[in-house]
Design a protein around this motif. Sequence first.
Motif, PDB file in Angstrom:
ATOM      1  N   LYS A  84      89.071   5.729  46.523  1.00 24.47           N
ATOM      2  CA  LYS A  84      88.508   5.874  45.180  1.00 24.47           C
ATOM      3  C   LYS A  84      89.607   6.168  44.155  1.00 24.47           C
ATOM      4  O   LYS A  84      89.634   5.570  43.081  1.00 24.47           O
ATOM      5  CB  LYS A  84      87.465   6.998  45.175  1.00 24.47           C
ATOM      6  CG  LYS A  84      86.782   7.131  43.853  1.00 24.47           C
ATOM      7  CD  LYS A  84      85.631   8.100  43.751  1.00 24.47           C
ATOM      8  CE  LYS A  84      85.438   9.131  44.762  1.00 24.47           C
ATOM      9  NZ  LYS A  84      84.370  10.082  44.426  1.00 24.47           N
ATOM     10  N   LYS A 138      78.658  10.298  42.187  1.00 22.81           N
ATOM     11  CA  LYS A 138      77.957   9.752  43.350  1.00 22.81           C
ATOM     12  C   LYS A 138      76.682   9.060  42.912  1.00 22.81           C
ATOM     13  O   LYS A 138      76.056   9.463  41.944  1.00 22.81           O
ATOM     14  CB  LYS A 138      77.549  10.894  44.284  1.00 22.81           C
ATOM     15  CG  LYS A 138      78.467  11.136  45.412  1.00 22.81           C
ATOM     16  CD  LYS A 138      77.858  12.190  46.315  1.00 22.81           C
ATOM     17  CE  LYS A 138      78.688  12.378  47.546  1.00 22.81           C
ATOM     18  NZ  LYS A 138      78.128  13.411  48.410  1.00 22.81           N
ATOM     19  N   TYR A 147      77.806   4.951  47.899  1.00 25.34           N
ATOM     20  CA  TYR A 147      78.408   4.333  46.727  1.00 25.34           C
ATOM     21  C   TYR A 147      78.766   5.407  45.712  1.00 25.34           C
ATOM     22  O   TYR A 147      78.166   6.478  45.698  1.00 25.34           O
ATOM     23  CB  TYR A 147      77.422   3.360  46.059  1.00 25.34           C
ATOM     24  CG  TYR A 147      77.117   2.130  46.868  1.00 25.34           C
ATOM     25  CD1 TYR A 147      77.922   1.002  46.765  1.00 25.34           C
ATOM     26  CD2 TYR A 147      76.022   2.077  47.714  1.00 25.34           C
ATOM     27  CE1 TYR A 147      77.639  -0.137  47.490  1.00 25.34           C
ATOM     28  CE2 TYR A 147      75.736   0.939  48.449  1.00 25.34           C
ATOM     29  CZ  TYR A 147      76.547  -0.162  48.330  1.00 25.34           C
ATOM     30  OH  TYR A 147      76.268  -1.290  49.049  1.00 25.34           O
ATOM     31  N   PHE A 148      79.723   5.107  44.866  1.00 27.94           N
ATOM     32  CA  PHE A 148      79.931   5.946  43.694  1.00 27.94           C
ATOM     33  C   PHE A 148      79.803   5.054  42.469  1.00 27.94           C
ATOM     34  O   PHE A 148      80.080   3.861  42.514  1.00 27.94           O
ATOM     35  CB  PHE A 148      81.254   6.718  43.751  1.00 27.94           C
ATOM     36  CG  PHE A 148      82.501   5.925  43.452  1.00 27.94           C
ATOM     37  CD1 PHE A 148      83.024   5.891  42.163  1.00 27.94           C
ATOM     38  CD2 PHE A 148      83.162   5.234  44.450  1.00 27.94           C
ATOM     39  CE1 PHE A 148      84.170   5.184  41.886  1.00 27.94           C
ATOM     40  CE2 PHE A 148      84.316   4.517  44.180  1.00 27.94           C
ATOM     41  CZ  PHE A 148      84.826   4.491  42.894  1.00 27.94           C
ATOM     42  N   LYS A 203      81.473   0.758  46.884  1.00 28.00           N
ATOM     43  CA  LYS A 203      81.527   1.334  48.226  1.00 28.00           C
ATOM     44  C   LYS A 203      82.970   1.227  48.686  1.00 28.00           C
ATOM     45  O   LYS A 203      83.548   0.143  48.716  1.00 28.00           O
ATOM     46  CB  LYS A 203      80.609   0.582  49.186  1.00 28.00           C
ATOM     47  CG  LYS A 203      80.640   1.158  50.603  1.00 28.00           C
ATOM     48  CD  LYS A 203      79.669   0.456  51.518  1.00 28.00           C
ATOM     49  CE  LYS A 203      80.176  -0.897  51.894  1.00 28.00           C
ATOM     50  NZ  LYS A 203      79.426  -1.562  52.955  1.00 28.00           N
ATOM     51  N   VAL A 204      83.543   2.366  49.023  1.00 26.44           N
ATOM     52  CA  VAL A 204      84.931   2.395  49.447  1.00 26.44           C
ATOM     53  C   VAL A 204      85.081   3.499  50.495  1.00 26.44           C
ATOM     54  O   VAL A 204      84.414   4.522  50.413  1.00 26.44           O
ATOM     55  CB  VAL A 204      85.872   2.616  48.236  1.00 26.44           C
ATOM     56  CG1 VAL A 204      85.665   3.958  47.602  1.00 26.44           C
ATOM     57  CG2 VAL A 204      87.314   2.409  48.593  1.00 26.44           C
ATOM     58  N   LEU A 226      80.729   4.086  38.617  1.00 26.16           N
ATOM     59  CA  LEU A 226      81.866   4.153  37.698  1.00 26.16           C
ATOM     60  C   LEU A 226      81.517   3.341  36.462  1.00 26.16           C
ATOM     61  O   LEU A 226      81.157   2.171  36.570  1.00 26.16           O
ATOM     62  CB  LEU A 226      83.129   3.587  38.359  1.00 26.16           C
ATOM     63  CG  LEU A 226      84.379   3.540  37.505  1.00 26.16           C
ATOM     64  CD1 LEU A 226      84.858   4.955  37.176  1.00 26.16           C
ATOM     65  CD2 LEU A 226      85.484   2.766  38.194  1.00 26.16           C
ATOM     66  N   GLU A 254      82.580   8.898  36.347  1.00 28.54           N
ATOM     67  CA  GLU A 254      82.422   8.574  37.761  1.00 28.54           C
ATOM     68  C   GLU A 254      81.590   9.648  38.432  1.00 28.54           C
ATOM     69  O   GLU A 254      81.740  10.833  38.131  1.00 28.54           O
ATOM     70  CB  GLU A 254      83.824   8.489  38.371  1.00 28.54           C
ATOM     71  CG  GLU A 254      83.894   8.381  39.853  1.00 28.54           C
ATOM     72  CD  GLU A 254      84.263   9.688  40.511  1.00 28.54           C
ATOM     73  OE1 GLU A 254      83.587  10.026  41.493  1.00 28.54           O
ATOM     74  OE2 GLU A 254      85.177  10.371  40.054  1.00 28.54           O
TER      75      GLU A 254
END
Length: 169
Positions: free
Chosen positions: A126, A146, A67-68, A121-122, A70, A144
């Motif tokens: 992103k 990790k 996931y990142f 999650k992508v 944001l 943004e």
Amino acid sequence: MNEKEYLSVAEIGMLNKMTTRNVRRIIGDLIKEKNELLIHKDNSNKWKVHQLLKNEFKRKRARKERYFALSFDAYRNYTVDDLHQIMEFVRDKINDPNLEINYTVERKKANGQPHVHSFIKVTNSKAEILKYLKLIFTGMSFHEQKVYDLERWKQYITKDGSPIINLKK
């Protein structure tokens, strides 16, 4: 259900959630020891792998969900419903079957403006997510990075009691 007898590299990759490069690497290892009827190239020079070999392509190691995080300011008096519609719009614009957007909306103490925290999650879109958000929230301020500890991030974004809203493709 009627399954195909032979699978292509792309189909094996999608089934096992792995890159086509990794599938071809495994094929290279298997071709040395397997019968030509089970694994071969067709007339258009594409690999065909028999259904019997599907188990040879199972992942050896469990894949971690990545996931990142944001966070961004909306800079207007958007309601939670407005922001939900915007996040649904962004989800619908992204062409990624694995897309998952989890977010909370809180009001800043200083000025009462809405502030969004999320973990997303992508696969590889992103930049596209940021493009659509910047299009809607012109001049938006965002951060943004990790996510290294997902549970702590969830605790942080729900600190004021806001629920986590989940959007999946």
